[in-house]
Design a protein around this motif. Structure first.
Motif, short mmCIF file in Angstrom:
data_model
loop_
_atom_site.label_atom_id
_atom_site.label_comp_id
_atom_site.label_asym_id
_atom_site.label_seq_id
_atom_site.Cartn_x
_atom_site.Cartn_y
_atom_site.Cartn_z
N HIS A 85 0.83 -1.21 0.00
CA HIS A 85 0.00 0.00 0.00
C HIS A 85 0.86 1.25 0.00
N TYR A 86 0.32 2.31 -0.57
CA TYR A 86 0.83 3.67 -0.34
C TYR A 86 -0.23 4.35 0.51
N GLY A 87 0.01 4.46 1.80
CA GLY A 87 -1.05 4.97 2.67
C GLY A 87 -2.26 4.07 2.58
N ARG A 88 -3.40 4.64 2.20
CA ARG A 88 -4.61 3.81 2.11
C ARG A 88 -4.81 3.25 0.71
N ILE A 89 -3.95 3.68 -0.22
CA ILE A 89 -4.09 3.19 -1.60
C ILE A 89 -3.39 1.84 -1.73
N GLN A 90 -4.14 0.82 -2.16
CA GLN A 90 -3.53 -0.49 -2.36
C GLN A 90 -2.94 -0.56 -3.77
N ALA A 91 -1.63 -0.69 -3.85
CA ALA A 91 -0.96 -0.74 -5.15
C ALA A 91 -0.82 -2.17 -5.66
N LEU A 92 -0.67 -3.13 -4.74
CA LEU A 92 -0.51 -4.54 -5.13
C LEU A 92 -1.37 -5.41 -4.24
N PRO A 138 17.83 0.23 -11.88
CA PRO A 138 16.65 1.07 -11.68
C PRO A 138 16.12 1.69 -12.96
N GLU A 139 14.86 2.03 -12.93
CA GLU A 139 14.22 2.75 -14.02
C GLU A 139 14.93 4.09 -14.18
N GLY A 140 15.10 4.54 -15.40
CA GLY A 140 15.74 5.84 -15.59
C GLY A 140 17.25 5.76 -15.41
N GLU A 194 8.62 -4.67 -17.94
CA GLU A 194 8.59 -3.91 -19.20
C GLU A 194 7.19 -3.48 -19.59
N GLN A 195 7.11 -2.28 -20.15
CA GLN A 195 5.87 -1.89 -20.83
C GLN A 195 5.88 -2.38 -22.26
N ASN A 196 7.08 -2.60 -22.78
CA ASN A 196 7.23 -3.14 -24.14
C ASN A 196 6.97 -4.64 -24.08
N GLY A 237 2.76 -5.03 -18.09
CA GLY A 237 1.53 -4.39 -17.63
C GLY A 237 1.56 -2.93 -18.02
N ALA A 238 0.37 -2.34 -18.04
CA ALA A 238 0.25 -0.95 -18.46
C ALA A 238 0.85 -0.02 -17.42
N ASN A 239 0.97 1.22 -17.80
CA ASN A 239 1.35 2.30 -16.91
C ASN A 239 0.50 2.27 -15.65
N GLY A 240 1.15 2.27 -14.49
CA GLY A 240 0.38 2.35 -13.25
C GLY A 240 -0.14 1.01 -12.74
N ALA A 241 0.20 -0.08 -13.42
CA ALA A 241 -0.30 -1.39 -13.00
C ALA A 241 0.32 -1.84 -11.68
N GLY A 242 1.52 -1.31 -11.38
CA GLY A 242 2.18 -1.67 -10.13
C GLY A 242 3.53 -2.34 -10.32
N LYS A 243 4.06 -2.27 -11.52
CA LYS A 243 5.31 -2.97 -11.82
C LYS A 243 6.47 -2.43 -10.98
N THR A 244 6.59 -1.11 -10.97
CA THR A 244 7.69 -0.50 -10.22
C THR A 244 7.54 -0.78 -8.73
N THR A 245 6.31 -0.73 -8.24
CA THR A 245 6.07 -1.00 -6.82
C THR A 245 6.51 -2.42 -6.47
N LEU A 246 6.22 -3.38 -7.34
CA LEU A 246 6.62 -4.76 -7.07
C LEU A 246 8.14 -4.87 -7.00
N ASP A 276 14.26 -2.80 -14.45
CA ASP A 276 13.06 -1.98 -14.47
C ASP A 276 12.99 -1.18 -15.77
N GLU A 277 12.15 -1.61 -16.68
CA GLU A 277 11.90 -0.89 -17.94
C GLU A 277 13.18 -0.49 -18.67
N PRO A 278 14.04 -1.44 -18.98
CA PRO A 278 15.31 -1.07 -19.61
C PRO A 278 15.16 -0.39 -20.97
P1 ATP Z 1 4.90 2.94 -14.50
O1 ATP Z 1 5.05 2.14 -15.73
O2 ATP Z 1 4.26 4.27 -14.73
O3 ATP Z 1 6.12 3.01 -13.65
P2 ATP Z 1 3.93 0.92 -12.75
O4 ATP Z 1 3.22 -0.25 -13.36
O5 ATP Z 1 5.33 0.75 -12.40
O6 ATP Z 1 3.76 2.17 -13.68
P3 ATP Z 1 3.58 1.84 -10.10
O7 ATP Z 1 4.46 3.01 -10.28
O8 ATP Z 1 4.09 0.70 -9.34
O9 ATP Z 1 3.07 1.32 -11.49
O10 ATP Z 1 2.22 2.36 -9.45
C1 ATP Z 1 1.17 1.48 -9.02
C2 ATP Z 1 0.06 2.27 -8.37
O11 ATP Z 1 0.51 2.88 -7.16
C3 ATP Z 1 -0.47 3.41 -9.25
O12 ATP Z 1 -1.85 3.48 -9.07
C4 ATP Z 1 0.23 4.63 -8.68
O13 ATP Z 1 -0.59 5.77 -8.88
C5 ATP Z 1 0.35 4.29 -7.22
N1 ATP Z 1 1.56 4.92 -6.64
C6 ATP Z 1 2.83 4.77 -7.05
N2 ATP Z 1 3.69 5.46 -6.28
C7 ATP Z 1 2.92 6.08 -5.34
C8 ATP Z 1 3.19 6.96 -4.25
N3 ATP Z 1 4.45 7.32 -3.94
N4 ATP Z 1 2.15 7.39 -3.52
C9 ATP Z 1 0.87 7.03 -3.81
N5 ATP Z 1 0.56 6.20 -4.81
C10 ATP Z 1 1.54 5.74 -5.58
#
Ligand code: ATP
Length: 234
Positions: free
Chosen positions: A11-18, A83-85, A191-193, A35-44, A159-161
């Protein structure tokens, strides 16, 4: 099993990312997570490297429970992340960037590894004395990968090479990744690709809004109609 993830939540606070992520990477495999943008790849990936806490589930590396292990201890166990970037140290020379990659190693016998990296990436040898910041995007990506390999990881997290690279360089980076796998490096590729990643991968996982919705051999996912429609633009 080299890496095992069971029922991971984050979670990020109350937001469940995974939510309830289970997956595995076996020794010598290339496993892709798409997975698409925002799917949670980076968080994992952040959960795997230890900079993002889990709110549920467990992580095992070679049978050791690393769920609450500090990031630097995970590196010492053999988990390295690109790392990404990219994040190379721009003002430092290419060679000093590579040396930094070995800083956690006890033996400090890194001459052989430098040679190995220069053989894998001849362009880095040519530019070894130049500031890393002067390299092109693709070369910086190669440097970031080579720097991570300097720690002699057992598992390399990428991460997204291909992000931000021109198409020709994307192809080159994927060739590099294929070469690493040929050398027996175990890889977890985010990867997004999706096309390029699944074409290379032994197995893949599809992540959607924080959950794994499909997993199969890379070729099977590539041929799947839902994957084609959602990720391959077909
Ligand atoms: P991207 O390809 O854009 O990196 P991603 O698949 O890696 O996307 P994440 O960056 O892991 O996705 O994000 C997953 C979810 O968690 C998204 O809904 C994002 O908005 C949310 N999120 C990511 N970082 C934070 C943060 N620091 N605070 C709150 N929510 C976050």
């Amino acid at each position: 099993m080299l890496l095992e993830v069971t029922h991971l939540a984050s979670h990020y606070g109350r937001i469940q990312a995974l939510d309830d992520i289970s997956l595995r990477v076996d020794e010598g495999e290339l496993v892709a997570l798409v997975g698409a943008n925002g799917a949670g790849k980076t968080t994992l990936l952040r959960c795997l490297s230890g900079v993002q806490p889990l709110s549920g589930g467990r992580l095992f590396f070679d049978g050791v429970d690393i769920t609450r292990m500090a990031p630097e201890k995970r590196v010492a166990l053999g988990i390295a992340q690109v790392p990404e970037g990219r994040q190379v140290f721009g003002p430092l020379s290419v060679e000093d960037n590579l040396r930094l990659g070995a800083y956690l190693r006890r033996d400090r016998q890194i001459g052989d590894d430098l040679d190995r990296m220069y053989a894998l990436f001849p362009v880095l040898f040519k530019k070894r004395e130049l500031p890393a910041g002067t390299l092109s995007g693709g070369q910086q990506q190669m440097l970031a990968i080579a720097r991570a390999l300097m720690s002699r990881p057992r598992l390399l997290l990428l991460d997204e090479p291909s992000m931000g690279l021109a198409p020709l360089l994307v192809a080159e980076i994927f060739e590099v990744i294929a070469g690493l796998r040929g050398n027996g490096v175990t890889l977890f590729l985010v990867e997004q690709n999706a096309h390029a990643a699944l074409a290379l991968a032994d197995r893949g996982y599809v992540l959607e809004t924080g959950s794994v919705v499909m997993s199969d051999h890379g070729a099977a996912l590539l041929a799947d109609d839902r994957v084609k429609a959602a990720y391959l633009g077909l």
